[in-house]
Design a protein around this motif. Structure first.
Motif, short mmCIF file in Angstrom:
data_model
loop_
_atom_site.label_atom_id
_atom_site.label_comp_id
_atom_site.label_asym_id
_atom_site.label_seq_id
_atom_site.Cartn_x
_atom_site.Cartn_y
_atom_site.Cartn_z
N GLY A 1 -7.45 -4.12 -6.25
CA GLY A 1 -6.16 -3.32 -5.92
C GLY A 1 -6.36 -2.45 -4.80
N ALA B 1 1.02 -1.16 0.14
CA ALA B 1 -0.01 -0.06 -0.03
C ALA B 1 1.04 1.20 0.06
CB ALA B 1 -0.92 -0.21 1.36
N GLY C 1 -3.65 1.47 7.25
CA GLY C 1 -3.45 2.40 6.18
C GLY C 1 -4.58 2.94 5.58
N LEU D 1 -4.60 6.32 6.96
CA LEU D 1 -3.71 7.04 6.37
C LEU D 1 -3.94 7.34 4.89
CD1 LEU D 1 -0.58 8.24 6.70
CD2 LEU D 1 0.30 6.16 5.69
N ILE E 1 -4.82 2.68 -2.07
CA ILE E 1 -4.26 3.59 -0.77
C ILE E 1 -3.15 4.15 -1.23
CG2 ILE E 1 -3.35 3.22 1.74
CD1 ILE E 1 -5.36 0.74 1.91
N ALA E 2 -2.04 3.30 -1.65
CA ALA E 2 -0.59 4.14 -2.00
C ALA E 2 -0.76 5.39 -3.02
CB ALA E 2 0.18 3.09 -2.98
N ARG E 3 -1.99 5.03 -4.07
CA ARG E 3 -2.24 6.31 -4.84
C ARG E 3 -2.57 7.38 -4.31
NH1 ARG E 3 0.57 6.68 -9.28
NH2 ARG E 3 0.12 4.52 -9.03
N LEU F 1 -3.54 -5.50 -12.18
CA LEU F 1 -2.64 -5.03 -11.12
C LEU F 1 -1.07 -5.04 -11.51
CD1 LEU F 1 -4.88 -5.87 -8.31
CD2 LEU F 1 -4.85 -3.90 -9.28
N GLY G 1 -4.34 -2.15 -2.15
CA GLY G 1 -2.94 -1.69 -1.78
C GLY G 1 -2.75 -0.63 -2.88
N GLU G 2 -2.96 -0.57 -4.16
CA GLU G 2 -2.80 0.44 -4.98
C GLU G 2 -3.57 1.60 -4.67
OE1 GLU G 2 -2.62 2.81 -8.55
OE2 GLU G 2 -4.30 1.84 -7.75
N LEU H 1 -1.64 8.35 -1.13
CA LEU H 1 -0.39 8.79 -0.34
C LEU H 1 0.14 9.67 -1.38
CD1 LEU H 1 0.76 5.74 1.60
CD2 LEU H 1 -1.00 7.42 2.41
N PHE H 2 0.43 9.08 -2.67
CA PHE H 2 1.14 9.63 -3.59
C PHE H 2 0.49 11.05 -4.03
CE2 PHE H 2 1.98 10.46 -8.22
CZ PHE H 2 3.32 9.78 -8.53
N THR I 1 3.48 -0.48 -5.12
CA THR I 1 2.49 -0.52 -6.39
C THR I 1 2.46 0.98 -6.80
OG1 THR I 1 0.79 0.03 -4.58
CG2 THR I 1 1.12 -2.21 -5.38
N LEU I 2 3.54 1.81 -6.53
CA LEU I 2 3.56 3.06 -7.18
C LEU I 2 4.49 3.46 -8.32
CD1 LEU I 2 3.23 5.14 -4.01
CD2 LEU I 2 1.35 4.96 -5.83
N SER J 1 0.53 13.98 -1.19
CA SER J 1 1.79 14.56 -0.74
C SER J 1 2.31 15.57 -1.66
CB SER J 1 2.93 13.16 -0.74
OG SER J 1 3.27 13.08 -2.30
N VAL K 1 -2.65 12.18 4.87
CA VAL K 1 -1.54 13.02 4.41
C VAL K 1 -1.80 14.54 4.40
CG1 VAL K 1 0.69 13.18 3.08
CG2 VAL K 1 -0.45 10.81 3.59
#
Lengths: 279, 316
Positions: free
Chosen positions: B170, A208, B200, B203, B175-177, A256, B172-173, B179-180, A212-213, B183, B207
């Motif tokens: 996805g 997460a 997560g 979060l 969530i990550a996106r 993915l 995980g992706e 954060l990206f 995956t970025l 930021s 951010v």
């Protein structure tokens, strides 16, 4: 009749011992096939019978992927037990044990070098070090690796293998997801490529965040890739998960991943991608 | 018995019931008695709440009567227009997004919604978003950026939903996106943890330039139950895990993970929704007024630096 005398007796047969002198044979975790150790190493720890990709240590991964002349940087960054975290063992003790076991200071090494002649900065997660968990050190080393990429204008490649965020650092470990994602965003803004290679297993907070970025996401075959682990999901929904769920092939099908690449083709593939994308 | 009363709250709730029953009688004698009980009540709250354990705070953060975002919106904002959907798959009810007016200015809101009873809990999946929830949030982030409006996020989730479909899409992706995106988002962002900040999943909308936390809210990498089960293989050690995780507002302020603690009404936010809302509004307004005056490149640099500094390690 509960206590009927058996009509036959079971005579224990002497177990036929398969000759496995220490260090000569390796048993595949997946199919159980015995493989001659030399062949096992020649095949880069991939089972010739079932194509199972056994876990590769961070150093072995480096040897396999990078050209000669690799330079590790920021190797002196070390975790501290700032919360005084004690479960069955103290965090300090866990760190010490992991350092002894792996020879690394924490769960990631970062290096400068090249792949097929193309310069890169690479990060390799070490699953043997506390399950490749992400704490402050991993966050900092990835942030510094990104800074190096931007300074030197070279692409970033990260080999992921992680159980997720490091509980022993509490909410600070969660913040490493934000920190690394912010770094990747800066790299992206600078127009520099980032390739992530997902190896077994890639889960939780690493999935997460930076894993995956990437601009291009590659996985080895049959890798477990997930946010929530299979056991957590089974407990939540109260049913068994289908075969192959959360494995590389499943993620590829669901859009993915960019591709699944067997270990023996990884170096060539990375070289080709770097060439086509940036060099 | 008051709904959802926590074990350590029982004496407070009992006293409250006695005071309420006295208020129906209007003789001088009962009035005096009520005054006396009121005093006792305040002292009792003070005594119990001055020494809450991290686990008790976790229970308060999850309190069934704790105000959730739908309680706060009408009390903090003058208008609210909800915006639905991620434009891809659906509209996740575990994340509420929209535009609101705060002190005559437009702000965008992104918030977890947990619900308060079984039907509303189910309707919003107990505040556990699926990827479409995070992608709806991402769409709203970009929208706010385009129209140069600040974003206020409100965190209250046990975590992102651990389900088959969530993984297929996805999680995980997603969530990550976020954060990206957050930021580097070119507009001020303030995140407030109003209840449970579950890993997560929290979060992913947390951010921000300023991260605020209600006094009895918690924010953790894993739930105390999960931590006890994994590290001790023993769920009965949840209280110990809560303490070890350092998940209270006070802990996180000391670690500089959050920027400010918003005090709660005496006895917790669930005892006075209006007062809780006004306290939140006051602190958010103060921060927003400061952030508005910083030009965007400087704001982004500060946000970036703030997260780059997070982490504790030594260099040999």
């Amino acid at each position: 009749m509960l206590f009927r005398k058996p009509k036959y007796a079971t005579i224990p047969l002497p177990k036929k011992k398969i000759e496995t002198p220490e260090g000569l044979w390796i048993k595949c975790d997946e199919c159980g096939e015995l493989i001659y150790k030399k062949d096992w190493h020649a095949s880069q720890m991939v089972c010739p019978e079932c194509n199972y990709h056994a876990r590769l240590g961070a150093k072995e991964r480096l040897q396999l992927i990078m050209d000669e002349g690799v330079e590790e940087f920021n190797q002196g960054i070390k975790s501290v037990d700032f919360l005084g975290f004690i479960d069955s063992k103290s965090y300090s003790q866990r760190l010490e044990d992991a350092q002894k076991k792996t020879g690394f200071l924490d769960a990631i090494i970062t290096v400068k070098g090249s792949i097929q002649g193309y310069r890169v900065v690479a990060g390799i997660l070490c699953f043997d070090f506390m399950g490749g968990s992400m704490g402050s050190v991993m966050g900092e080393k990835i942030a510094l690796a990104v800074n190096e990429c931007i300074k030197e204008n070279v692409p970033l490649v990260i080999f992921c293998a992680s159980g997720g965020a490091r509980m022993q650092e509490g909410t600070m470990s969660l913040m490493q997801m934000a920190k690394t994602s912010a770094s990747i965003a800066r790299l992206s803004e600078a127009g520099i490529p980032y390739i992530s290679v997902l190896t077994h297993p890639t889960t939780g907070g690493v999935t997460a965040s930076f894993a995956t970025l990437a601009d291009i996401i590659i996985a080895e075959p049959k890798v477990l890739i997930c946010f929530a682990g299979p056991r957590v999901i089974e407990q939540t929904i109260g049913q068994k998960l289908p075969e192959g769920f959360q494995r590389s092939e499943f993620l590829l099908k669901h859009g993915l991943l960019d591709m699944i690449v067997p270990r023996k083709e990884m170096k060539d593939t990375l070289g080709n991608i770097l060439k086509m994308l940036y060099y | 018995m008051i709904t959802g009363s926590l074990p350590f709250e029982t004496p407070i709730d009992e006293l409250e019931e006695r005071i309420n029953s006295l208020s129906t009688v209007s003789s001088e004698k009962t009035k005096e008695e009520a005054r006396q009980l009121q005093k006792e009540y305040e002292e009792l709250i003070q005594r119990i709440f001055s020494s809450l354990t991290p686990w008790q705070k976790t229970q308060l953060a999850r309190h069934i009567r704790r105000p959730c975002i739908l309680d706060y919106i009408p009390r903090i904002f003058d208008e609210f227009i909800e915006l639905h959907g991620d434009r891809l798959i659906g509209d996740d009810r575990a994340i509420i997004t929209g535009m609101a007016r705060l002190n005559d200015e437009t702000v965008f809101i992104i918030a977890h919604q947990k619900g308060k009873d079984t039907p509303t809990n189910i309707a919003c999946n107990f505040g556990m978003p699926n990827p479409e929830g995070y992608r709806k949030a991402a769409r709203i982030m970009r929208l706010a950026e385009r129209f140069k409006k600040p974003i206020l996020t409100f965190i209250d989730t046990p975590g992102a939903y651990p389900g088959i479909e969530a993984e297929e899409k996805g999680q995980g992706e997603a969530i990550a996106r976020n954060l990206f995106i957050l930021s580097g988002l070119k507009t001020p962002v303030i995140a407030t943890v109003i209840g449970e900040g579950g890993s997560g999943g929290a979060l992913a909308i947390g951010v921000a330039d300023k991260v605020l936390m209600l006094e009895n809210a918690v924010y953790s990498v894993i739930s105390p139950e999960g931590c006890a089960a994994i590290l001790w293989k023993d769920r009965s050690r949840t209280e110990e895990a809560a303490a070890t995780l350092h998940l209270t507002a006070k802990d996180l302020l000391e670690l500089q993970i959050i920027d400010e603690i918003i005090p709660e009404p005496a006895g917790g936010a669930h005892r006075n929704y209006d007062e809780a809302a006004q306290k939140i509004k006051k602190v958010i307004t103060r921060h927003l007024n400061k952030l508005k005056n910083i030009d965007i490149p400087a704001l982004l640099e500060k946000r970036y630096e703030k997260y780059q500094k997070m982490g504790k390690f030594i260099v040999e």
